[in-house]
Design a protein around this motif. Structure first.
Motif, short mmCIF file in Angstrom:
data_model
loop_
_atom_site.label_atom_id
_atom_site.label_comp_id
_atom_site.label_asym_id
_atom_site.label_seq_id
_atom_site.Cartn_x
_atom_site.Cartn_y
_atom_site.Cartn_z
N LEU A 88 0.85 -1.19 0.00
CA LEU A 88 0.00 0.00 0.00
C LEU A 88 0.89 1.24 0.00
CD1 LEU A 88 -2.72 -0.93 2.66
CD2 LEU A 88 -3.03 -0.80 0.18
N ILE B 189 -1.59 6.03 -6.38
CA ILE B 189 -1.95 5.04 -5.37
C ILE B 189 -1.58 3.64 -5.87
CG2 ILE B 189 -3.84 3.89 -4.15
CD1 ILE B 189 -5.30 6.55 -4.08
N ASN C 61 -2.34 -0.09 -4.58
CA ASN C 61 -3.16 -0.86 -3.64
C ASN C 61 -3.19 -2.30 -4.14
OD1 ASN C 61 -5.29 -2.05 -2.13
ND2 ASN C 61 -6.18 -0.04 -1.76
N PHE D 26 -5.53 5.25 0.84
CA PHE D 26 -5.16 4.26 -0.17
C PHE D 26 -6.33 3.86 -1.06
CE2 PHE D 26 -2.47 3.45 3.61
CZ PHE D 26 -1.24 3.83 3.08
N ASP D 27 -7.50 4.47 -0.84
CA ASP D 27 -8.67 4.18 -1.65
C ASP D 27 -8.52 4.75 -3.05
OD1 ASP D 27 -9.83 2.85 0.44
OD2 ASP D 27 -11.18 4.50 1.00
#
Length: 205
Positions: free
Chosen positions: A66, A80, A82, A199-200
């Motif tokens: 992450l 990001i 993820n 982290f969305d």
């Protein structure tokens, strides 16, 4: 002549042993950091144009896979990682990649995560790159040089890890065309609480 060769072999073995020891120290120290938060400045240099552009923001790291870069200027930019998802916003462009299927983006994902987590040796082995470590006043300087030229990727990566904490404080990635990207990290805080929402990956509107 034999004495010279023996002395040279001992010197090489000693040097390699010292380098492997420093790499092991860096990896061991970073294994204890479950989260990392800090500020960063990114400087992108275009060799052909002779120009450099600076942007800054906040870096978030959690676990092994992450990572988020939330930019302050421009505030709309975002990166990001993820898991296998790799999401980027650069100006008006939005891109989302499945790194399990996209080899190029998987390489970039692994480069960022391995370097942040103090695993340049793993990165070098994965890419067949040459690696050199030197202890300097500013930190442990780790240099990775690509063994062969590829259409995409980096010719050289230079990393600096703090002497005490072993956290990554600087990362320079040089491309084959002369372009380079430099990340400078400051105010790094390991093992703090980080809101999982950073982290969305934004949903499509």
């Amino acid at each position: 002549m034999r004495t010279i060769l023996v002395t040279l072999c001992l010197f090489i073995c000693s040097t390699l042993g010292a380098q492997n020891g420093m790499l092991a120290e860096i990896e061991k120290a970073n294994a204890a950091y479950k989260t990392i938060e800090g500020s960063f400045v990114r400087t992108q240099t275009n060799a052909a144009k002779g120009t450099s552009v600076k942007t800054d923001g906040v870096l978030y790291i959690s676990g092994e896979d992450l990572m988020a870069q939330h930019y302050k200027a421009p505030s709309s930019d975002l990166l990001i990682i993820n898991g296998d998802d790799f999401f980027m916003i650069r100006g008006k462009k939005k891109n989302r990649f499945d790194t399990a299927k996209n080899k190029t983006m998987r390489g970039l994902r692994n480069t960022l995560l391995y370097c942040i987590h103090g695993k340049p040796a793993v990165l070098a082995e994965e890419n067949g790159a040459e690696i050199h470590v030197e202890k300097k006043s500013k930190g442990y300087e780790v240099t990775l040089v690509s063994a062969k030229k590829t259409p995409r990727g980096y010719a050289k990566i230079v990393l600096t890890y703090d002497l005490k904490s072993k956290l990554l404080t600087q990362m320079q990635m040089d491309e084959y065309n002369g372009n380079s990207t430099l990340y400078e990290m400051t105010e790094l805080k390991p093992n703090g609480a980080i809101d999982a929402k950073v982290f969305d990956i934004p949903e499509k509107k």
